[in-house]
Scaffold this active site. Sequence first.
Site, PDB file in Angstrom:
ATOM      1  N   CYS A  86       0.829  -1.210   0.000  1.00 29.73           N
ATOM      2  CA  CYS A  86       0.000   0.000   0.000  1.00 29.73           C
ATOM      3  C   CYS A  86       0.863   1.261   0.000  1.00 29.73           C
ATOM      4  O   CYS A  86       1.538   1.526  -0.979  1.00 29.73           O
ATOM      5  CB  CYS A  86      -0.975  -0.057   1.171  1.00 29.73           C
ATOM      6  SG  CYS A  86      -2.351   1.054   0.939  1.00 29.73           S
ATOM      7  N   SER A 229       3.747 -13.444  39.041  1.00 30.99           N
ATOM      8  CA  SER A 229       2.365 -13.114  39.411  1.00 30.99           C
ATOM      9  C   SER A 229       1.432 -14.290  39.152  1.00 30.99           C
ATOM     10  O   SER A 229       0.290 -14.289  39.588  1.00 30.99           O
ATOM     11  CB  SER A 229       1.890 -11.913  38.595  1.00 30.99           C
ATOM     12  OG  SER A 229       1.774 -12.299  37.233  1.00 30.99           O
ATOM     13  N   GLY A 230       1.925 -15.262  38.388  1.00 32.39           N
ATOM     14  CA  GLY A 230       1.020 -16.352  37.997  1.00 32.39           C
ATOM     15  C   GLY A 230       0.405 -16.080  36.634  1.00 32.39           C
ATOM     16  O   GLY A 230      -0.264 -16.928  36.074  1.00 32.39           O
ATOM     17  N   VAL A 232       0.696 -15.368  32.460  1.00 33.50           N
ATOM     18  CA  VAL A 232       1.452 -16.141  31.475  1.00 33.50           C
ATOM     19  C   VAL A 232       2.883 -15.608  31.307  1.00 33.50           C
ATOM     20  O   VAL A 232       3.855 -16.359  31.366  1.00 33.50           O
ATOM     21  CB  VAL A 232       0.772 -16.094  30.082  1.00 33.50           C
ATOM     22  CG1 VAL A 232       1.494 -16.988  29.102  1.00 33.50           C
ATOM     23  CG2 VAL A 232      -0.691 -16.455  30.180  1.00 33.50           C
ATOM     24  N   ASP A 233       3.002 -14.288  31.128  1.00 32.35           N
ATOM     25  CA  ASP A 233       4.309 -13.748  30.756  1.00 32.35           C
ATOM     26  C   ASP A 233       5.347 -13.933  31.854  1.00 32.35           C
ATOM     27  O   ASP A 233       6.473 -14.353  31.596  1.00 32.35           O
ATOM     28  CB  ASP A 233       4.190 -12.260  30.387  1.00 32.35           C
ATOM     29  CG  ASP A 233       3.046 -12.023  29.421  1.00 32.35           C
ATOM     30  OD1 ASP A 233       2.667 -12.990  28.727  1.00 32.35           O
ATOM     31  OD2 ASP A 233       2.525 -10.894  29.375  1.00 32.35           O
TER      32      ASP A 233
END
Length: 518
Positions: A86, A229-230, A232-233
């Site tokens: 584009c 923290s529990g 995912v990351d």
Amino acid sequence: MASNLYKQKVLILDFGSQYTQLIARRVRETRVYCEIHPFNLRLEKIRAFSPKGIILSGGPSSIYDKDAPLADKRILDLKVPILGICYGMQFLTHLFGGVVAKSADREYGNAIITIKDDKDLFHGLEKADGQTVWMSHGDRIDRMPEGFEALAGSSNSPVAAMADKSRRHFGVQFHPEVAHTPEGPRILKNFLFRICGCEPSWTMSSFVRRTIKKLREKVGDDRVICGLSGGVDSSVTAVLLHRAIGKKLSCILVDNGLMRRGEAREVMELFQGYYGMDLHLVDESEHFLEQLKGVEDPEEKRKIIGREFIRVFEKKAKELGKAKYLAQGTLYPDVIESVSFKGPSATIKSHHNVGGLPDVMKLKLIEPLRELFKDEGRQVGLELDLPKEMVMRQPFPGPGLAVRILGEVTRERIEILRSADVIVLEEIRKAGLYEKVWQSFAVLLPVRTVGVMGDERTYENVIAVRVVDSLDAMTADWSRIPYEVMASISSRIINSVKGVNRVVYDISSKPPSTIEWE
Ligand code: XMP
């Protein structure tokens, strides 16, 4: 800048298109490593990056705008294949002396193109049938530059695709990266494999292998601290580091009293119990609650939680002894947000993650996932044998349930919300929707309404149920979940959560609403 770990890299120059990240994801899906950089990346840096191919993204500008974004034109001399999409195609046309003209109408939406040449970019596509593609442009190519030939055309854009095959420069007027262009993936693959000569070598298992080696070399005999923290990351980051450096990693889990029911225990069981990590639980739930007493303003809540998190984290980290590094689960979209064309996006809510952690700790950052998209981070988790339920977890805000309890956060209100939250998630899981939707959760409203239970009039709390579909949380739509699922959520909450006599379903999209209520 690019890690030189990956031999075959594709460079995406960002001219401000809303689809730039999508281009990168599509390229990565073909197992070719790529990075996005601003359109004006300096030539030396491009050379150092040593790309196998360059993709020029689209963008909202017109090439004739006074401040139209222009890349260094010497990229044309690098002898590297280029695909302009584009605006990227218009940029190529302009540089080579072709003519770009304003279309009478902005072409937006599906269009049918006819392929004239199916040799390289369009290899394997039907010539006879028209191909559906997604167009979104105001300008079009009126006269191709010398040396270029048209590869496809549509009724509105006679030059819907073009190439100078001797220099391996290609341009497409449409967007191959969006789902509305069904053959888009094949077109991109043709560019990457047939034209650039890339090989599909970017896999998560090779990423894990290389990253573990790199982490070992980098950390040496030093120590690393990581906030877990529990989510995912942070979970994937911690497990990757643990695999690399074992006991030289210490993790801290701060229980702020605003987590879901049983969450702190589950995280301890998995990471300390199963993985044997050096994980320290700091239970400061009473303290956080104390600090939040009487606070109703959403931003104020976030500030308090962020501030206290840092304080508690720092204190614990000091207790654990000297570390050189702080590990964080930063992902590629966070990195691009801050360096890309548009610059950091405006802050609508201040997001306090482990992200904003303490300069004062004088720790160096380690961000092993900073080259990955979220779905790639998840795949890494699976490679590392993290349970699927953990890896596929929906996002959960750092300030936890505090931003889902409108008004003051009290112990009693946290318990009401936790009970409702358990039910929402159970029912969503039972209906097979947990991984299909982006987020599903309960919100406790600061109003009470009248109801009737048995012969008695009740005056109790309202729970709002929020379920949204989204690709990246930047925009979201409310999920059209089946009425039966709504019905079981509602009846279970009203029947079993003491203090709630009404459940409502949130039917707002983002924008103009946000996903969380606070
Ligand atoms: P909003 O509500 O802004 O949320 O549409 C977008 C995404 O971000 C999450 N979120 C947060 N995450 N700290 C976080 O770590 C926060 O303060 C926070 N606020 C919102 C939200 O759950 C959604 O996925």
